[in-house]
Design a protein around this motif. Sequence first.
Motif, PDB file in Angstrom:
ATOM      1  N   ASP A  34     -26.320  -7.277   2.850  1.00 29.75           N
ATOM      2  CA  ASP A  34     -26.723  -5.893   2.665  1.00 29.75           C
ATOM      3  C   ASP A  34     -25.751  -5.110   1.780  1.00 29.75           C
ATOM      4  O   ASP A  34     -25.328  -4.002   2.099  1.00 29.75           O
ATOM      5  N   THR A  36     -26.183  -3.498  -0.921  1.00 30.20           N
ATOM      6  CA  THR A  36     -26.681  -2.226  -1.446  1.00 30.20           C
ATOM      7  C   THR A  36     -26.946  -1.211  -0.336  1.00 30.20           C
ATOM      8  O   THR A  36     -27.439  -0.120  -0.604  1.00 30.20           O
ATOM      9  N   ASN A 153     -31.753   0.949  -9.984  1.00 27.82           N
ATOM     10  CA  ASN A 153     -32.916   0.580  -9.171  1.00 27.82           C
ATOM     11  C   ASN A 153     -33.188  -0.925  -9.245  1.00 27.82           C
ATOM     12  O   ASN A 153     -32.938  -1.564 -10.263  1.00 27.82           O
ATOM     13  N   GLY A 154     -33.705  -1.467  -8.162  1.00 28.89           N
ATOM     14  CA  GLY A 154     -34.110  -2.862  -8.138  1.00 28.89           C
ATOM     15  C   GLY A 154     -32.968  -3.853  -8.195  1.00 28.89           C
ATOM     16  O   GLY A 154     -33.152  -4.989  -8.629  1.00 28.89           O
ATOM     17  N   ALA A 155     -31.782  -3.445  -7.765  1.00 26.43           N
ATOM     18  CA  ALA A 155     -30.638  -4.356  -7.774  1.00 26.43           C
ATOM     19  C   ALA A 155     -30.752  -5.359  -6.636  1.00 26.43           C
ATOM     20  O   ALA A 155     -31.270  -5.049  -5.563  1.00 26.43           O
ATOM     21  N   SER A 156     -30.275  -6.581  -6.870  1.00 29.12           N
ATOM     22  CA  SER A 156     -30.265  -7.599  -5.827  1.00 29.12           C
ATOM     23  C   SER A 156     -29.294  -8.688  -6.219  1.00 29.12           C
ATOM     24  O   SER A 156     -28.807  -8.744  -7.358  1.00 29.12           O
ATOM     25  N   TYR A 157     -29.010  -9.572  -5.281  1.00 28.41           N
ATOM     26  CA  TYR A 157     -28.198 -10.746  -5.564  1.00 28.41           C
ATOM     27  C   TYR A 157     -29.109 -11.954  -5.465  1.00 28.41           C
ATOM     28  O   TYR A 157     -29.365 -12.466  -4.390  1.00 28.41           O
ATOM     29  N   GLY A 159     -32.212 -12.032  -5.580  1.00 26.40           N
ATOM     30  CA  GLY A 159     -33.335 -11.732  -4.708  1.00 26.40           C
ATOM     31  C   GLY A 159     -32.954 -11.242  -3.329  1.00 26.40           C
ATOM     32  O   GLY A 159     -33.794 -10.726  -2.597  1.00 26.40           O
ATOM     33  N   TYR A 160     -31.690 -11.375  -2.955  1.00 30.22           N
ATOM     34  CA  TYR A 160     -31.225 -10.907  -1.650  1.00 30.22           C
ATOM     35  C   TYR A 160     -30.706  -9.479  -1.743  1.00 30.22           C
ATOM     36  O   TYR A 160     -30.207  -9.041  -2.763  1.00 30.22           O
ATOM     37  N   LYS A 162     -32.151  -6.519  -1.744  1.00 30.83           N
ATOM     38  CA  LYS A 162     -32.794  -5.667  -2.739  1.00 30.83           C
ATOM     39  C   LYS A 162     -32.651  -4.199  -2.357  1.00 30.83           C
ATOM     40  O   LYS A 162     -32.750  -3.831  -1.197  1.00 30.83           O
ATOM     41  N   GLY A 163     -32.415  -3.380  -3.356  1.00 34.95           N
ATOM     42  CA  GLY A 163     -32.277  -1.957  -3.092  1.00 34.95           C
ATOM     43  C   GLY A 163     -31.752  -1.225  -4.305  1.00 34.95           C
ATOM     44  O   GLY A 163     -31.757  -1.747  -5.420  1.00 34.95           O
TER      45      GLY A 163
END
Length: 212
Positions: A34, A36, A153-157, A159-160, A162-163
Amino acid sequence: MYGFSAVLSSNELETLNNIDGFVAAYQDRTATIDTTHTFEFLSLDSPSGLWHATDFGDDIIVGVIDSGVWPESQSFKDHGMTKKIPNKWKGTCESGQEFNTSMCNFKLIGARYFNKGVIASNPNLTTVYMNSARDNVGHGTHTSSTVAGNYVNGASYFGYAKGVARGIAPKARLAMYKVIWEEGLLASDTQDQCLTKSISSQKQEMFTLQLL
C-alpha cells in the motif's frame, strides 16, 4: 517471547487460550503493498489532518541534497501549481549535461550541481559522468518525489497498490542540489556556500540532507 507464528488446530488453539499469560491469537491474512496509501494510514487526509492544516505544503520550498533529479518524471510536473514562484526564492536552475533550464517549472523551481570536491580529490579525473543536476542512479528522484512530488494518477508497482501517488507536501516547490556522483561524494560539495545560501531569503523552508 512476545509473539510468534504457528499452524494450529482448533484444539491446539483452545489449549493455548487456556494458558496463563496468553493474550490473543489472530488468524493470518493476505497483505497488500500500500505504498500509495501511506497518507490515509497516517490520517493526513482527514479534515483535521496535517495536510489541510498546512494546505499541502503550499509554497514551501524544499531543498534536497542528493544524487539529482529526473525532471521528466510525472512527480515533477507543475499541473495544479500556482503560476508564480515565491518572491523569497533566491535560487536558480542550472543547465548542464542532458539538462537545460526549460526542464525547471513551477514545481521543480531549482536545480544545481556541485562537484569541485570530487574533481579536486581525483587528480586523474578528466570528466564527471552526467555533469549536471540530472539523476543517473535514481536515489535523488525517489527521495524528492517522496517529500514533495506532485499528484500522479494511476500509479502502481507492476499493478500492485494502484492509486494516486504524491509526496508528503504535494503543493511544495522543489529545489534539487546534486552532490552524489559515481566518482564519489565529498563533504565539501555538500557544504558549498552557494548551495546553503541559494534557497530562500527566509528561514522557514525545509531542507533535506539525504546522503544514504
